[in-house]
Design a protein around this motif. Structure first.
Motif, PDB file in Angstrom:
ATOM      1  N   ALA A 254       0.830  -1.204   0.000  1.00 18.30           N
ATOM      2  CA  ALA A 254       0.000   0.000   0.000  1.00 18.30           C
ATOM      3  C   ALA A 254       0.865   1.254   0.000  1.00 18.30           C
ATOM      4  CB  ALA A 254      -0.921  -0.008   1.216  1.00 18.30           C
ATOM      5  N   GLU A 255       1.940   1.230   0.782  1.00 16.69           N
ATOM      6  CA  GLU A 255       2.831   2.392   0.834  1.00 16.69           C
ATOM      7  C   GLU A 255       3.508   2.614  -0.510  1.00 16.69           C
ATOM      8  OE1 GLU A 255       6.080   4.348   3.858  1.00 16.69           O
ATOM      9  OE2 GLU A 255       5.899   2.163   3.804  1.00 16.69           O
ATOM     10  N   ALA A 256       3.955   1.530  -1.143  1.00 14.86           N
ATOM     11  CA  ALA A 256       4.602   1.657  -2.450  1.00 14.86           C
ATOM     12  C   ALA A 256       3.635   2.250  -3.469  1.00 14.86           C
ATOM     13  CB  ALA A 256       5.105   0.296  -2.918  1.00 14.86           C
ATOM     14  N   LEU A 257       2.373   1.798  -3.439  1.00 17.44           N
ATOM     15  CA  LEU A 257       1.386   2.313  -4.377  1.00 17.44           C
ATOM     16  C   LEU A 257       1.044   3.767  -4.070  1.00 17.44           C
ATOM     17  CD1 LEU A 257      -0.526   1.777  -6.736  1.00 17.44           C
ATOM     18  CD2 LEU A 257      -2.205   0.906  -5.086  1.00 17.44           C
ATOM     19  N   ALA A 258       0.939   4.088  -2.787  1.00 19.64           N
ATOM     20  CA  ALA A 258       0.606   5.459  -2.400  1.00 19.64           C
ATOM     21  C   ALA A 258       1.692   6.433  -2.837  1.00 19.64           C
ATOM     22  CB  ALA A 258       0.400   5.535  -0.890  1.00 19.64           C
ATOM     23  N   GLN A 260       3.818   5.963  -5.302  1.00 18.74           N
ATOM     24  CA  GLN A 260       3.794   5.979  -6.765  1.00 18.74           C
ATOM     25  C   GLN A 260       2.700   6.908  -7.284  1.00 18.74           C
ATOM     26  OE1 GLN A 260       3.366   2.054  -8.571  1.00 18.74           O
ATOM     27  NE2 GLN A 260       2.274   2.952 -10.301  1.00 18.74           N
ATOM     28  N   ARG A 261       1.533   6.878  -6.620  1.00 18.98           N
ATOM     29  CA  ARG A 261       0.397   7.678  -7.073  1.00 18.98           C
ATOM     30  C   ARG A 261       0.425   9.101  -6.533  1.00 18.98           C
ATOM     31  NH1 ARG A 261      -4.223   6.387  -5.011  1.00 18.98           N
ATOM     32  NH2 ARG A 261      -5.478   7.121  -6.755  1.00 18.98           N
ATOM     33  N   GLY A 262       1.363   9.394  -5.631  1.00 20.21           N
ATOM     34  CA  GLY A 262       1.380  10.715  -5.019  1.00 20.21           C
ATOM     35  C   GLY A 262       0.153  10.959  -4.168  1.00 20.21           C
ATOM     36  N   SER A 263      -0.179   9.993  -3.347  1.00 17.85           N
ATOM     37  CA  SER A 263      -1.406  10.071  -2.552  1.00 17.85           C
ATOM     38  C   SER A 263      -1.377  11.239  -1.579  1.00 17.85           C
ATOM     39  CB  SER A 263      -1.628   8.767  -1.792  1.00 17.85           C
ATOM     40  OG  SER A 263      -1.840   7.692  -2.674  1.00 17.85           O
ATOM     41  N   SER A 264      -2.553  11.615  -1.126  1.00 18.65           N
ATOM     42  CA  SER A 264      -2.705  12.764  -0.238  1.00 18.65           C
ATOM     43  C   SER A 264      -2.101  12.489   1.132  1.00 18.65           C
ATOM     44  CB  SER A 264      -4.188  13.092  -0.070  1.00 18.65           C
ATOM     45  OG  SER A 264      -4.844  12.051   0.639  1.00 18.65           O
ATOM     46  N   SER A 265      -1.919  13.557   1.880  1.00 14.34           N
ATOM     47  CA  SER A 265      -1.390  13.435   3.239  1.00 14.34           C
ATOM     48  C   SER A 265      -2.347  12.639   4.124  1.00 14.34           C
ATOM     49  CB  SER A 265      -1.147  14.814   3.837  1.00 14.34           C
ATOM     50  OG  SER A 265      -2.354  15.567   3.856  1.00 14.34           O
ATOM     51  N   TYR A 266      -3.648  12.681   3.794  1.00 19.23           N
ATOM     52  CA  TYR A 266      -4.616  11.906   4.573  1.00 19.23           C
ATOM     53  C   TYR A 266      -4.334  10.414   4.433  1.00 19.23           C
ATOM     54  CZ  TYR A 266      -8.971   9.740   6.072  1.00 19.23           C
ATOM     55  OH  TYR A 266      -9.883   8.954   6.717  1.00 19.23           O
ATOM     56  N   LEU A 271      -2.043   5.459   6.662  1.00 19.42           N
ATOM     57  CA  LEU A 271      -1.082   4.368   6.542  1.00 19.42           C
ATOM     58  C   LEU A 271      -0.194   4.296   7.780  1.00 19.42           C
ATOM     59  CD1 LEU A 271       0.218   2.199   4.638  1.00 19.42           C
ATOM     60  CD2 LEU A 271       1.670   4.034   3.780  1.00 19.42           C
ATOM     61  N   GLU A 272       0.296   5.429   8.236  1.00 20.74           N
ATOM     62  CA  GLU A 272       1.154   5.449   9.424  1.00 20.74           C
ATOM     63  C   GLU A 272       0.379   5.041  10.671  1.00 20.74           C
ATOM     64  OE1 GLU A 272       4.398   5.794   9.419  1.00 20.74           O
ATOM     65  OE2 GLU A 272       4.304   5.984   7.233  1.00 20.74           O
ATOM     66  N   GLU A 273      -0.888   5.436  10.756  1.00 19.01           N
ATOM     67  CA  GLU A 273      -1.720   5.021  11.882  1.00 19.01           C
ATOM     68  C   GLU A 273      -1.870   3.499  11.931  1.00 19.01           C
ATOM     69  OE1 GLU A 273      -5.526   6.871  11.844  1.00 19.01           O
ATOM     70  OE2 GLU A 273      -4.717   8.917  11.839  1.00 19.01           O
ATOM     71  N   GLY A 333      -7.507   3.609  -4.643  1.00 21.43           N
ATOM     72  CA  GLY A 333      -7.862   3.857  -6.028  1.00 21.43           C
ATOM     73  C   GLY A 333      -8.040   2.598  -6.855  1.00 21.43           C
ATOM     74  N   LEU A 334      -8.330   2.807  -8.144  1.00 21.59           N
ATOM     75  CA  LEU A 334      -8.621   1.691  -9.044  1.00 21.59           C
ATOM     76  C   LEU A 334      -7.420   0.793  -9.286  1.00 21.59           C
ATOM     77  CD1 LEU A 334     -10.972   3.290 -11.733  1.00 21.59           C
ATOM     78  CD2 LEU A 334     -11.536   1.523 -10.056  1.00 21.59           C
ATOM     79  N   SER A 335      -6.224   1.323  -9.163  1.00 25.48           N
ATOM     80  CA  SER A 335      -5.028   0.484  -9.345  1.00 25.48           C
ATOM     81  C   SER A 335      -5.044  -0.694  -8.382  1.00 25.48           C
ATOM     82  CB  SER A 335      -3.757   1.306  -9.140  1.00 25.48           C
ATOM     83  OG  SER A 335      -3.646   2.323 -10.099  1.00 25.48           O
ATOM     84  N   ALA A 336      -5.525  -0.463  -7.175  1.00 24.32           N
ATOM     85  CA  ALA A 336      -5.577  -1.528  -6.167  1.00 24.32           C
ATOM     86  C   ALA A 336      -6.668  -2.533  -6.457  1.00 24.32           C
ATOM     87  CB  ALA A 336      -5.787  -0.921  -4.784  1.00 24.32           C
ATOM     88  N   ALA A 337      -7.640  -2.163  -7.311  1.00 26.34           N
ATOM     89  CA  ALA A 337      -8.748  -3.066  -7.615  1.00 26.34           C
ATOM     90  C   ALA A 337      -8.376  -4.145  -8.624  1.00 26.34           C
ATOM     91  CB  ALA A 337      -9.945  -2.275  -8.143  1.00 26.34           C
ATOM     92  N   MET A 338      -7.229  -4.005  -9.265  1.00 25.04           N
ATOM     93  CA  MET A 338      -6.790  -4.984 -10.251  1.00 25.04           C
ATOM     94  C   MET A 338      -6.275  -6.252  -9.546  1.00 25.04           C
ATOM     95  SD  MET A 338      -7.432  -3.418 -13.073  1.00 25.04           S
ATOM     96  CE  MET A 338      -8.800  -2.582 -12.231  1.00 25.04           C
ATOM     97  N   GLU A 339      -6.771  -7.408  -9.954  1.00 29.05           N
ATOM     98  CA  GLU A 339      -6.442  -8.650  -9.259  1.00 29.05           C
ATOM     99  C   GLU A 339      -4.956  -8.988  -9.290  1.00 29.05           C
ATOM    100  OE1 GLU A 339      -8.620 -12.123 -10.270  1.00 29.05           O
ATOM    101  OE2 GLU A 339     -10.348 -11.544  -9.056  1.00 29.05           O
TER     102      GLU A 339
END
Length: 363
Positions: A254-258, A260-266, A271-273, A333-339
């Motif tokens: 999840a961290e690697a994907l986040a 890569q996608r430039g996920s928000s601080s939220y 993730l850290e929580e 996001g949708l990237s995570a929905a891919m099997e």
């Protein structure tokens, strides 16, 4: 050191091999021979088998860290190691000569079920067993199967000896060879796909008396501490280790994907929580497991209070692991929905592992 706190078990090359095979194992629903060979080489199916039977007898806290590390590498790996190793418990319940034939070689591993969903009829020299048993992880490569069956009353049984109390069904465990077993490839779960947790069945299988045992009767290896650990909390501890390992892998992916996608601080904050919550839950969990092991060494058994505490902390650890997936997956996001996404595979494995009845608490 691994994230689960133990020494690195696998070499870097073995880690790469397992991870390289993980996607194909998930898609093809089958563990590969290359991965099995790694498990055989480390004797991971023999963690609770006496050393004299070519085992590598391991204290429960250490074994649980091995389960966690294995599951962190791949969920299927962790589940198969844990289930396969758990079969070592039966070594103490079988006649010693039978145990040697079942366990004392490199590829030896048991698959089976504790549910008494079969029947057995007493005949001269043994029993005839019929039935089917679901969720037998490792069925595709098992060298021995075990299954529980209810003993059907035989005609003129007045002078027969029964191990059950009056009014209760007599249940025995039966040791079956692969040739006596049919496998129904019905494990269609969306996670832990490569565990081969299929239904097995037997039709008119003759099992000699010495290839049966009672779960309440110890016949050998009484010096081994693990066999005095109550089986229910033992299983819950083991499965909690697997759930935590899968959750660790999920958080890594999840961290690697986040990133890569430039996920928000939220998302990064959530993730850290989750990381902190899992670390705290596992710290409490291992303190409890270590204390229970020390109590077992000191007094030879566990108090009811200790058993209850182990159960509670195991379920709490598994619930925290599951919560990591439930909180984070919808944010990826949708990237995570891919099997075929790594994080998707981890999420599916985590949901499936935590669906086990021993890790659920409805109170």
């Amino acid at each position: 050191m691994t994230e689960s706190g133990g020494d690195m078990l696998f070499t870097n090359q073995q880690l790469r091999t397992i991870r390289e095979h993980a996607l194909s194992m998930d898609k093809e629903r089958q563990v590969t021979q290359e991965v099995l060979d790694i498990l055989y080489d480390h004797r991971l199916f023999h963690l609770f088998v006496p050393d004299e039977l070519e085992g590598r007898m391991t204290p429960l806290p250490e074994a649980t860290r091995i389960f966690q590390e294995s599951a962190r590498i791949d969920g299927n790996l962790g589940w198969l190691v844990t289930i396969g190793a758990g079969g070592g418990f039966f070594a103490a319940m079988m006649n010693p000569e039978v145990s040697r034939g079942v366990f004392a070689y490199r590829e030896a591993v048991i698959a089976g079920s504790g549910m008494p969903s079969g029947t057995a009829t007493r005949v001269e020299g043994g029993y005839v067993v019929n039935g089917s048993w679901r969720y037998c992880s490792g069925s595709t490569y098992a060298t021995t199967f075990t299954a529980n069956a209810v003993i059907e009353p035989a005609p003129n049984r007045n002078d027969a000896v029964s191990s059950s109390a009056p009014g209760e069904s007599e249940i025995r465990s039966f040791i079956l060879n692969p040739e006596q077993i049919d496998i129904l490839a019905d494990w269609n779960a969306f996670g832990l796909r490569a565990t081969g947790s299929h239904t097995i069945s037997a039709v008119d299988a003759f099992v000699p008396d010495d290839m049966t045992f009672l779960l309440t009767e110890t016949k050998g290896y009484v010096q081994e501490t693990i066999y005095r650990y109550p089986f229910l909390p033992f299983a819950q501890v083991s499965f909690a280790g697997v759930a935590a390992g899968i959750a660790e892998h999920f958080l890594e992916a999840a961290e690697a994907l986040a990133v890569q996608r430039g996920s928000s601080s939220y998302v990064i904050g959530k993730l850290e929580e989750c990381k902190a919550a899992l670390e705290q839950a596992m710290s409490v969990f291992y303190v409890t497991v270590e204390k229970s092991w020390e109590e077992l060494l000191r007094v030879g058994g566990l108090s009811a209070e200790t058993e209850a505490e182990v159960t509670a902390k195991s379920i709490a650890a598994a619930n925290t692991a599951l919560s990591c997936g439930q909180q984070l997956f919808p944010l990826l996001g949708l990237s995570a929905a891919m099997e075929d996404a790594e994080v998707n595979r981890c999420w599916r494995d985590l949901q499936t592992a935590c669906s086990h009845a021993l890790l659920r608490n409805f109170s």
